[in-house]
Design an enzyme around this catalytic site. Structure first.
Site, PDB file in Angstrom:
ATOM      1  CD  GLU A  62      -2.114  -0.936   3.061  1.00  0.00           C
ATOM      2  OE1 GLU A  62      -3.164  -1.436   3.424  1.00  0.00           O
ATOM      3  OE2 GLU A  62      -1.261  -0.494   3.868  1.00  0.00           O
ATOM      4  CE  LYS A  88       5.964   5.250   6.589  1.00  0.00           C
ATOM      5  NZ  LYS A  88       5.694   6.565   7.127  1.00  0.00           N
ATOM      6  CG  ASP A 132       3.899  12.468   5.215  1.00  0.00           C
ATOM      7  OD1 ASP A 132       4.057  11.982   6.352  1.00  0.00           O
ATOM      8  OD2 ASP A 132       4.660  13.309   4.713  1.00  0.00           O
ATOM      9  CE1 TYR A 185      -1.433   1.565  10.176  1.00  0.00           C
ATOM     10  CE2 TYR A 185      -1.732   3.575   8.903  1.00  0.00           C
ATOM     11  CZ  TYR A 185      -1.317   2.932  10.057  1.00  0.00           C
ATOM     12  OH  TYR A 185      -0.797   3.663  11.075  1.00  0.00           O
ATOM     13  CE  LYS A 202       9.665   7.713   4.679  1.00  0.00           C
ATOM     14  NZ  LYS A 202      10.205   8.089   5.954  1.00  0.00           N
ATOM     15  CB  CYS A 248      13.205  48.294 -10.941  1.00  0.00           C
ATOM     16  SG  CYS A 248      13.092  46.877 -12.046  1.00  0.00           S
ATOM     17  CB  CYS A 298      14.154  49.350 -15.660  1.00  0.00           C
ATOM     18  SG  CYS A 298      12.841  49.740 -14.490  1.00  0.00           S
ATOM     19  CB  CYS A 340       9.387  47.843 -11.150  1.00  0.00           C
ATOM     20  SG  CYS A 340      10.002  48.815 -12.528  1.00  0.00           S
ATOM     21  CB  CYS A 360      10.673  47.738 -16.345  1.00  0.00           C
ATOM     22  SG  CYS A 360      11.454  46.404 -15.438  1.00  0.00           S
TER      23      CYS A 360
HETATM   24  S1  IVH Z   1       1.563  -0.166   8.979  1.00  0.00           S
HETATM   25  C1  IVH Z   1       2.933  -2.476  12.474  1.00  0.00           C
HETATM   26  N1  IVH Z   1       0.694   0.899   6.731  1.00  0.00           N
HETATM   27  O1  IVH Z   1       3.700   5.049   8.940  1.00  0.00           O
HETATM   28  C2  IVH Z   1       2.777  -1.650  11.259  1.00  0.00           C
HETATM   29  N2  IVH Z   1       1.669   2.330   8.368  1.00  0.00           N
HETATM   30  O2  IVH Z   1       6.436   4.848   9.853  1.00  0.00           O
HETATM   31  C3  IVH Z   1       2.339  -0.285  11.570  1.00  0.00           C
HETATM   32  N3  IVH Z   1       1.676   4.674   7.768  1.00  0.00           N
HETATM   33  O3  IVH Z   1       2.922   4.848  12.366  1.00  0.00           O
HETATM   34  C4  IVH Z   1       2.107   0.605  10.451  1.00  0.00           C
HETATM   35  N4  IVH Z   1       0.674   4.470   5.827  1.00  0.00           N
HETATM   36  O4  IVH Z   1       1.323   6.143  10.832  1.00  0.00           O
HETATM   37  C5  IVH Z   1       1.281   1.122   7.928  1.00  0.00           C
HETATM   38  N5  IVH Z   1      -0.151   1.728   4.760  1.00  0.00           N
HETATM   39  C6  IVH Z   1       0.436   1.937   5.932  1.00  0.00           C
HETATM   40  C7  IVH Z   1       0.803   3.236   6.371  1.00  0.00           C
HETATM   41  C8  IVH Z   1       1.435   3.375   7.596  1.00  0.00           C
HETATM   42  C9  IVH Z   1       1.197   5.310   6.698  1.00  0.00           C
HETATM   43  C10 IVH Z   1       2.344   5.351   8.891  1.00  0.00           C
HETATM   44  C11 IVH Z   1       1.798   4.959  10.248  1.00  0.00           C
HETATM   45  C12 IVH Z   1       2.965   4.445  11.020  1.00  0.00           C
HETATM   46  C13 IVH Z   1       4.105   5.049  10.290  1.00  0.00           C
HETATM   47  C14 IVH Z   1       5.363   4.233  10.476  1.00  0.00           C
END
Ligand code: IVH
Length: 674
Positions: free
Chosen positions: A115, A117, A119, A227, A316, A410, A413, A428, A434
């Site tokens: 999946e 990740k 933010d 998740y 990452k 400016c 010019c 300006c 200019c």
């Molecule tokens: S699994 C035991 N799945 O990333 C596994 N975390 O760096 C726990 N996060 O604290 C996390 N998307 O807040 C998981 N698809 C995803 C995620 C995810 C974002 C965040 C989550 C976690 C942090 C860890």
């Protein structure tokens, strides 16, 4: 008897609303219009108002129930909330896979569930008998804060699970995040009210979730994505991560639409690259991809190391925010003469590209962020947005780091730079004297929405001005093949094409031409309104401010800009020369004769809209040809209802007149929000 019937009707409404919520937030497949949905919600509200005894906390009307609290209570996590190990390259992914294969003594390739990740912030949601009873932050992983009242305001979090197999108890984990569009709108709103600007969607989500007053959280565009399952009682727990996610989806919780089962570490690599390609086009921010062993039995065997599972890893993406040094601040002059501060940076990689310049927006932003030359700064580059300096790292500040100063003259010019009262921008005063403003004016003239001159790009305009071949838009039409072919990297064929494009651009329309003149604050919509109102260029040129403000979309400031523009002899001269060169447009019909999209319709506006005053909303409708009336009748096409709409909506419902909420209004008028 009556009350039984009412209870049934209330239940029916709640079930139907919950169903549509699932369709919208979980299945991404709305079955009804927002308008219909709002009608259901309003019907339910009306009934609950009449029979307050029948209100339950899981009713979809009760998202913002609670009063502001003093502080958040602490919550113990029965199952600790863990974090994830990171991998930054292919080799670390291979090592992760190898470790697991050895640990599980398996020769065959392992199956992973992947999946994006998100933010945002991790939260835990606890459902008992299908009811959301508690939401908590991660905290230190063992105990977090009880943020139930705030999480209840997030529309994609169901207050009640759906389906016919409701577990006795379900605890899920997921991410609360702020979609990008909402983030931008929130920051615009914050800026307008002189409130704190959030550096990124993650901070905005965190700040919104930590509000003691749930009403504030409710006004923030947060979303949730699930998740993992932490606890489940009363139904069998599926034996894979992927199937567990399908189960929570069936129960009405949103999961990632990008979830996938992958059969090898190579497939994980492909998935990572494909998400990296999608990253800039997603409507929310992601900072990587999470891979989890799909089989739960394998997860259990692999176990944990300190605070992270051995069976999962986050690969990452390159960071979208990095630190670097602010070497200097220079000022760029735009088309309207506005001086924009630009940060010259120690080159640094942000989001996968090397960045050495970033915008600082304007002096107000510099002051607000307290940025000084020499500072270590945080630079952000997300999606297709130009890199910007987000903040300064104060702990690295040394004495002698000075604030950038707006130059008095400016940089291009040397004309005087002034700040007009009530405006953030410094300008300006050189106008077309200019070179920078001349270049920008010509670039604007050539741009797609203006005269759309193919092949006349920014770089070429700059060269042409620098070489003294053109000074104004009028000079474009006397460029010769010889002149153009002698330019850098300009083959004769391209030079010919450009001359053709210039010739072609002479057949234009009045709105396009007005827009292409680049009058300050006269965008496409205003140019169109001016053209329709006056129908002739000469009439626009000679209009005074009083007449101009009669035009939809034109206020006193824009009117003054227009008068000022045509007052300049230089501008008059350029327009005359362009027309002599053969530029022309067909006659314009009077506004009444034009088929505007809302011609023949009548709207009534009531209540408080979030993004417009009623006056502004009326202007938008009128511009599209609608009439706006103050009372509802059978002839009303629809009522646009904001917050606390009052009796007009009741009357509309009685007369079977459609009621539109702000979102529907935006869709109708093409001003899309959230
Ligand atoms: S699994 C035991 N799945 O990333 C596994 N975390 O760096 C726990 N996060 O604290 C996390 N998307 O807040 C998981 N698809 C995803 C995620 C995810 C974002 C965040 C989550 C976690 C942090 C860890």
């Amino acid at each position: 008897m009556a009350s039984k019937k009412i209870q049934l009707e209330i239940n029916r409404l709640r079930d139907e609303i919950n169903l549509h919520n699932t369709q919208y937030y979980v299945l991404d497949d709305p079955q009804v219009s927002d308008q219909y949905y709002d009608q259901l919600l309003r019907k339910l509200q009306t009934l609950e108002k009449q029979f307050p005894g029948l209100i339950t906390t899981d009713s979809p009307t009760q998202r913002v129930g609670a009063e502001a609290s003093e502080q958040f209570e602490s919550v113990e996590h029965e199952v600790p909330m863990l974090s994830l190990d990171n991998a930054f390259d292919e080799a670390e992914m291979q090592a992760f896979n190898k470790r697991l294969s050895e640990l599980l003594s398996l020769e065959v390739s392992l199956q992973y569930c992947a999946e994006p990740k998100l933010d945002g912030l991790a939260v835990s949601l606890l459902y008992e008998q299908g009811q959301l009873v508690r939401a908590a932050t991660r905290g230190d992983g063992r105990s977090g804060e009880n943020i139930t009242t705030n999480v209840r305001t997030i529309k994609s979090v169901p207050l009640k699970l759906v389906g016919d197999k409701i577990p006795e108890l379900l605890e899920v984990r997921g991410e609360v995040y702020m979609p990008l569009k909402g983030f931008k709108q929130l920051n615009d709103r914050q800026r307008q009210h002189d409130n704190k600007i959030f550096a990124n969607p993650r901070n905005a989500a965190a700040g919104s979730l930590r509000q003691l007053d749930p009403k504030i959280t409710a006004s923030r565009p947060l979303a949730f994505c699930c998740y993992s399952i932490a606890q489940l009682l009363g139904t069998t727990l599926p034996d894979s991560q992927f199937d567990q996610m399908q189960l929570v989806k069936l129960l009405g919780l949103p999961i990632s639409p990008y979830i996938e089962k992958l059969n090898s570490i190579e497939a994980c690599s492909d998935y990572y690259h494909s998400m990296a390609d999608k990253r800039d086009f997603l409507s929310f921010e992601i900072d990587g991809v999470v891979f989890k062993l799909n089989k739960i039995s394998q997860q259990n065997k692999a176990g944990f190391v300190s605070r992270a599972p051995r069976w999962a890893i986050a690969r990452k993406f390159p960071a979208q925010e990095v630190m670097t040094t602010l070497l200097d601040v220079e000022f760029q002059v735009g088309r309207t003469g506005a001086l924009t501060p630009v940060a010259r940076l120690e080159p640094v990689e942000v989001g996968g590209v090397i960045v050495s310049n970033a915008t600082l927006h304007n002096m107000d932003e510099i002051n607000r962020k307290d940025i000084r030359i020499g500072d270590t700064v945080i630079v952000r580059r997300a999606g297709d947005v130009i890199p910007e300096v987000v903040s300064a790292v104060l702990k690295d500040r040394k004495a002698g780091f000075n604030k950038p100063e707006m130059p008095g003259a400016c940089p291009v010019c040397n004309s005087e730079v002034i700040q007009q009262e009530g405006q953030a921008a410094f300008r300006c005063t050189g106008g077309l004297v200019c070179a920078a403003q001349r270049k920008e004016a010509i670039k604007h003239f050539a741009s797609r929405k203006a005269m759309d001159i193919d092949g006349l790009g920014d770089k070429l305009v700059e060269q042409l001005v620098d070489l003294g071949l053109i000074d104004s838009i009028a000079d474009l039409y006397s460029l010769t093949l010889d002149q153009l072919s002698s330019m850098d990297r300009m083959a004769e064929k391209s030079a010919k094409n450009l001359l053709d494009a210039l010739e072609h651009s002479k057949q234009t329309t009045l709105p396009r031409f007005i827009y292409s003149l680049g009058i300050r604050e006269v965008g496409e919509a205003t140019a169109l309104a001016l053209a329709n109102y006056f129908t002739e260029l000469t009439a626009v040129e000679s209009a005074d401010e009083e007449t101009l403000v009669q035009v939809d979309d034109v206020g006193p400031v824009v009117a003054a800009n227009i008068v000022h523009f045509f007052d300049q002899a230089e501008n008059q001269h350029v327009i005359q020369r362009v027309i002599e060169a053969g530029l022309q447009w067909p006659d314009i019909e009077k506004v009444e004769d034009i088929d505007l999209p809302l011609k023949g319709t009548t709207y009534v506006i009531t209540g408080t809209l979030e993004n417009y005053s009623r006056q502004q909303a009326a202007e938008i409708l009128k511009k599209l040809g609608a009439k706006v009336s103050s009372s509802v009748s059978k002839k009303t096409t629809a009522v646009v209802a904001g917050d606390r709409p009052g009796s007009k909506v009741d009357k509309a419902n009685k007369l079977d007149v459609t009621v539109l909420d702000e979102k529907a209004f935006d869709e109708l008028t093409g001003n899309r929000h959230v």
